[in-house]
Design a protein around this motif. Structure first.
Motif, PDB file in Angstrom:
ATOM      1  N   PRO A  15       0.814  -1.231   0.000  1.00 26.57           N
ATOM      2  CA  PRO A  15       0.000   0.000   0.000  1.00 26.57           C
ATOM      3  C   PRO A  15       0.841   1.272   0.000  1.00 26.57           C
ATOM      4  O   PRO A  15       0.528   2.218  -0.732  1.00 26.57           O
ATOM      5  N   ASP A  16       1.915   1.308   0.783  1.00 27.15           N
ATOM      6  CA  ASP A  16       2.790   2.487   0.803  1.00 27.15           C
ATOM      7  C   ASP A  16       3.452   2.703  -0.550  1.00 27.15           C
ATOM      8  O   ASP A  16       3.543   3.826  -1.034  1.00 27.15           O
ATOM      9  N   LEU A  17       3.907   1.626  -1.167  1.00 22.95           N
ATOM     10  CA  LEU A  17       4.541   1.709  -2.477  1.00 22.95           C
ATOM     11  C   LEU A  17       3.547   2.184  -3.534  1.00 22.95           C
ATOM     12  O   LEU A  17       3.842   3.067  -4.333  1.00 22.95           O
ATOM     13  N   LEU A  18       2.346   1.649  -3.512  1.00 16.14           N
ATOM     14  CA  LEU A  18       1.342   2.012  -4.513  1.00 16.14           C
ATOM     15  C   LEU A  18       0.810   3.429  -4.319  1.00 16.14           C
ATOM     16  O   LEU A  18       0.405   4.074  -5.292  1.00 16.14           O
ATOM     17  N   MET A  19       0.825   3.933  -3.090  1.00 16.54           N
ATOM     18  CA  MET A  19       0.387   5.318  -2.849  1.00 16.54           C
ATOM     19  C   MET A  19       1.340   6.316  -3.515  1.00 16.54           C
ATOM     20  O   MET A  19       0.927   7.396  -3.904  1.00 16.54           O
ATOM     21  N   LEU A  20       2.607   5.950  -3.636  1.00 20.48           N
ATOM     22  CA  LEU A  20       3.617   6.825  -4.242  1.00 20.48           C
ATOM     23  C   LEU A  20       3.744   6.602  -5.750  1.00 20.48           C
ATOM     24  O   LEU A  20       4.568   7.233  -6.397  1.00 20.48           O
ATOM     25  N   ALA A  21       2.928   5.695  -6.307  1.00 18.02           N
ATOM     26  CA  ALA A  21       3.059   5.310  -7.704  1.00 18.02           C
ATOM     27  C   ALA A  21       1.811   5.667  -8.499  1.00 18.02           C
ATOM     28  O   ALA A  21       0.788   6.039  -7.935  1.00 18.02           O
ATOM     29  N   GLU A  40       8.699   6.319  -9.329  1.00 19.31           N
ATOM     30  CA  GLU A  40       9.954   7.053  -9.507  1.00 19.31           C
ATOM     31  C   GLU A  40      10.475   6.937 -10.940  1.00 19.31           C
ATOM     32  O   GLU A  40      11.660   6.748 -11.179  1.00 19.31           O
ATOM     33  N   GLY A  41       9.561   7.023 -11.902  1.00 22.98           N
ATOM     34  CA  GLY A  41       9.932   6.994 -13.310  1.00 22.98           C
ATOM     35  C   GLY A  41      10.250   5.623 -13.865  1.00 22.98           C
ATOM     36  O   GLY A  41      10.697   5.495 -14.994  1.00 22.98           O
ATOM     37  N   GLN A  42      10.024   4.570 -13.088  1.00 22.96           N
ATOM     38  CA  GLN A  42      10.309   3.217 -13.544  1.00 22.96           C
ATOM     39  C   GLN A  42       9.039   2.379 -13.560  1.00 22.96           C
ATOM     40  O   GLN A  42       8.216   2.461 -12.645  1.00 22.96           O
ATOM     41  N   GLU A  43       8.915   1.571 -14.584  1.00 19.62           N
ATOM     42  CA  GLU A  43       7.799   0.638 -14.689  1.00 19.62           C
ATOM     43  C   GLU A  43       8.089  -0.571 -13.803  1.00 19.62           C
ATOM     44  O   GLU A  43       9.191  -1.129 -13.839  1.00 19.62           O
ATOM     45  N   LYS A  44       7.101  -0.968 -12.998  1.00 21.01           N
ATOM     46  CA  LYS A  44       7.297  -2.079 -12.068  1.00 21.01           C
ATOM     47  C   LYS A  44       6.061  -2.958 -12.027  1.00 21.01           C
ATOM     48  O   LYS A  44       4.962  -2.530 -12.387  1.00 21.01           O
TER      49      LYS A  44
END
Length: 90
Positions: A15-21, A40-44
């Motif tokens: 959830p923290d990662l997806l909130m920033l993406a 951060e400009g990268q596809e993941k």
């Protein structure tokens, strides 16, 4: 062909990662959930597994070095003069 980096983590960090993406797409696949996003400009990709773990996959950036860098100042240099400001003791 681009190299891929992957790591495992706890599903609670997603959830923290997806909130920033920026989420591109997500889908349930069996008991797992797959997230395709830009961070951060990268596809993941992130895959939430039913056992509480997550798998996070990203493309290795060409800007990242693919080998270890050795600092030339920290290697042994037998012919190098003593460092500036340090006087030899008598």
């Amino acid at each position: 062909m681009n190299k891929l980096l992957w790591r495992t983590g706890k599903v609670t960090e997603l959830p923290d990662l997806l909130m920033l993406a920026t989420l591109e797409k997500s889908a349930a696949v069996g008991t797992a959930t797959v997230y395709h996003f830009n961070h951060e400009g990268q596809e993941k990709l992130a895959i939430s597994l039913p056992d509480g773990q997550a798998l996070i996959i990203e493309v290795l950036s060409s800007a990242r070095p693919r080998r270890r860098r050795i600092d030339p100042l920290k290697t042994d240099q037998p012919d190098a003069p003593p460092e500036a400001g340090v006087l030899p003791s008598d």
